[in-house]
Motif scaffolding. Structure first.
Motif, PDB file in Angstrom:
ATOM      1  N   ILE A 269      44.366 -38.150 -56.930  1.00 26.22           N
ATOM      2  CA  ILE A 269      44.793 -38.190 -55.539  1.00 26.22           C
ATOM      3  C   ILE A 269      43.658 -37.601 -54.701  1.00 26.22           C
ATOM      4  CG2 ILE A 269      46.518 -37.458 -53.851  1.00 26.22           C
ATOM      5  CD1 ILE A 269      48.477 -37.132 -56.174  1.00 26.22           C
ATOM      6  N   ALA A 270      43.272 -38.317 -53.646  1.00 27.62           N
ATOM      7  CA  ALA A 270      42.123 -37.904 -52.851  1.00 27.62           C
ATOM      8  C   ALA A 270      42.456 -37.918 -51.361  1.00 27.62           C
ATOM      9  CB  ALA A 270      40.939 -38.837 -53.116  1.00 27.62           C
ATOM     10  N   THR A 271      41.643 -37.219 -50.590  1.00 32.45           N
ATOM     11  CA  THR A 271      41.770 -37.256 -49.137  1.00 32.45           C
ATOM     12  C   THR A 271      40.883 -38.363 -48.574  1.00 32.45           C
ATOM     13  OG1 THR A 271      39.928 -35.771 -48.619  1.00 32.45           O
ATOM     14  CG2 THR A 271      42.050 -34.754 -49.165  1.00 32.45           C
ATOM     15  N   GLU A 272      41.080 -38.656 -47.294  1.00 32.38           N
ATOM     16  CA  GLU A 272      40.291 -39.693 -46.642  1.00 32.38           C
ATOM     17  C   GLU A 272      38.805 -39.347 -46.565  1.00 32.38           C
ATOM     18  OE1 GLU A 272      42.188 -40.074 -42.870  1.00 32.38           O
ATOM     19  OE2 GLU A 272      43.753 -41.441 -43.613  1.00 32.38           O
ATOM     20  N   LYS A 273      38.484 -38.074 -46.733  1.00 31.57           N
ATOM     21  CA  LYS A 273      37.084 -37.633 -46.664  1.00 31.57           C
ATOM     22  C   LYS A 273      36.370 -37.710 -48.016  1.00 31.57           C
ATOM     23  CE  LYS A 273      37.913 -34.401 -42.831  1.00 31.57           C
ATOM     24  NZ  LYS A 273      37.820 -32.971 -42.404  1.00 31.57           N
ATOM     25  N   SER A 274      37.072 -38.196 -49.038  1.00 33.95           N
ATOM     26  CA  SER A 274      36.534 -38.141 -50.406  1.00 33.95           C
ATOM     27  C   SER A 274      35.685 -39.361 -50.742  1.00 33.95           C
ATOM     28  CB  SER A 274      37.688 -37.995 -51.396  1.00 33.95           C
ATOM     29  OG  SER A 274      38.434 -36.829 -51.119  1.00 33.95           O
ATOM     30  N   ALA A 275      34.581 -39.513 -50.026  1.00 35.91           N
ATOM     31  CA  ALA A 275      33.633 -40.591 -50.307  1.00 35.91           C
ATOM     32  C   ALA A 275      32.861 -40.279 -51.587  1.00 35.91           C
ATOM     33  CB  ALA A 275      32.672 -40.765 -49.140  1.00 35.91           C
ATOM     34  N   ILE A 276      32.291 -41.310 -52.189  1.00 37.79           N
ATOM     35  CA  ILE A 276      31.554 -41.132 -53.449  1.00 37.79           C
ATOM     36  C   ILE A 276      30.187 -41.808 -53.368  1.00 37.79           C
ATOM     37  CG2 ILE A 276      33.652 -40.936 -54.819  1.00 37.79           C
ATOM     38  CD1 ILE A 276      33.208 -43.864 -55.699  1.00 37.79           C
ATOM     39  N   LYS A 277      29.284 -41.331 -54.222  1.00 42.86           N
ATOM     40  CA  LYS A 277      27.935 -41.909 -54.274  1.00 42.86           C
ATOM     41  C   LYS A 277      27.319 -41.628 -55.631  1.00 42.86           C
ATOM     42  CE  LYS A 277      24.726 -39.939 -51.713  1.00 42.86           C
ATOM     43  NZ  LYS A 277      23.874 -39.594 -50.529  1.00 42.86           N
ATOM     44  N   LEU A 278      26.618 -42.618 -56.184  1.00 37.35           N
ATOM     45  CA  LEU A 278      25.812 -42.419 -57.383  1.00 37.35           C
ATOM     46  C   LEU A 278      24.345 -42.468 -56.957  1.00 37.35           C
ATOM     47  CD1 LEU A 278      27.605 -44.575 -60.135  1.00 37.35           C
ATOM     48  CD2 LEU A 278      27.819 -42.133 -59.680  1.00 37.35           C
TER      49      LEU A 278
END
Length: 251
Positions: free
Chosen positions: A123-132
């Motif tokens: 479960i994540a918040t709307e701010k939980s962007a990801i990047k590799l």
């Protein structure tokens, strides 16, 4: 404090594990080892049915590998040992007999994305962007690839890897099945995580264990696979290109 902390609280068959590091919740080797050992201990703890994994703070869930430690790697053996920290952590989560709920309150990079992918439900918040960002610093997301690909598929993993400087939104991660739910803020996220943790804690523990085995079918070769991937990363981190890129990135 520079080494970071791991704190675990167990209440009503639910273990809440919180990790912290002042550098955006990144992982030096010592913290990787601590978290790995914590999952092994909780796996055999009969008082625990479900694990909730989270980090401290509001902005970053996990910034991945410690850049300071990456810059200090001077030979292949040390490099392999460092990347095996992530391999061992993923395998500890994979083989843990307890279901793991990831509580993601902010951005995740590199190994942090692998940590999320190793959770059973997220479960994540709307701010939980990801990047590799591994390509950008001269290596690649080799160790975490099996865990990430298992969740989002090879095509989406390729996109993340090739778009190494771009953030991908929480909505994108949910569409690719990395996140089960996306909510507005941290409080909502913790409430949702607690609800499902309580629900799961009331189920037959033997059924939970057997279902965990089902969830991870087909990953029995990961002990060897992730070791091979750590060796690749251990070689690449010694290159002049990577050393230069890490120095520039840190600045």
């Amino acid at each position: 404090m520079e080494l970071g902390t791991i704190q675990t609280k167990i209440e009503e068959n639910i273990a809440t594990v919180v990790f912290y590091h002042p550098a955006s919740n990144s992982f030096p080797s010592s913290l990787l080892i601590q978290l790995t050992n914590e999952f092994y201990k909780l796996s055999s703890n009969k008082d625990v049915k479900v694990i909730m994994l989270q980090s401290e703070g509001e902005k970053a869930f996990c910034a991945g590998a410690s850049f300071d430690e990456l810059l200090m790697i001077e030979n292949k053996e040390v490099g392999i040992r460092f990347f095996m920290g992530f391999a061992n952590l993923i395998n500890a989560m994979r083989t843990c007999k307890k279901l793991i709920i990831g509580c993601i309150q902010g951005k995740a990079v590199g190994g942090g994305v692998g940590l999320i992918a190793a959770c059973d439900y997220v479960i994540a918040t709307e701010k939980s962007a990801i990047k590799l960002s591994e390509f950008f610093i001269g290596i690649g997301a080799f160790v975490i690839e099996p865990a990430v690909t298992r969740k989002i598929g090879k095509t989406a993993f390729c996109q993340l890897s090739m778009e190494a400087t771009e953030w991908h939104s929480a909505q994108w991660a949910q569409e690719k099945n990395l996140y089960a739910k996306v909510v507005v803020n941290k409080d909502d996220m913790l409430d949702e995580a607690a609800k499902i943790a309580v629900q799961l804690s009331r189920y037959n523990p033997d059924a939970l264990i057997e279902m965990k085995n089902v969830f991870w079918e087909g990953t029995e070769n990961w002990d060897d696979l992730l070791k091979e991937r750590a060796q690749i990363s251990g070689d690449l981190v010694l290159s002049d290109f990577t050393k230069d890129a890490l120095t520039k990135f840190k600045k």
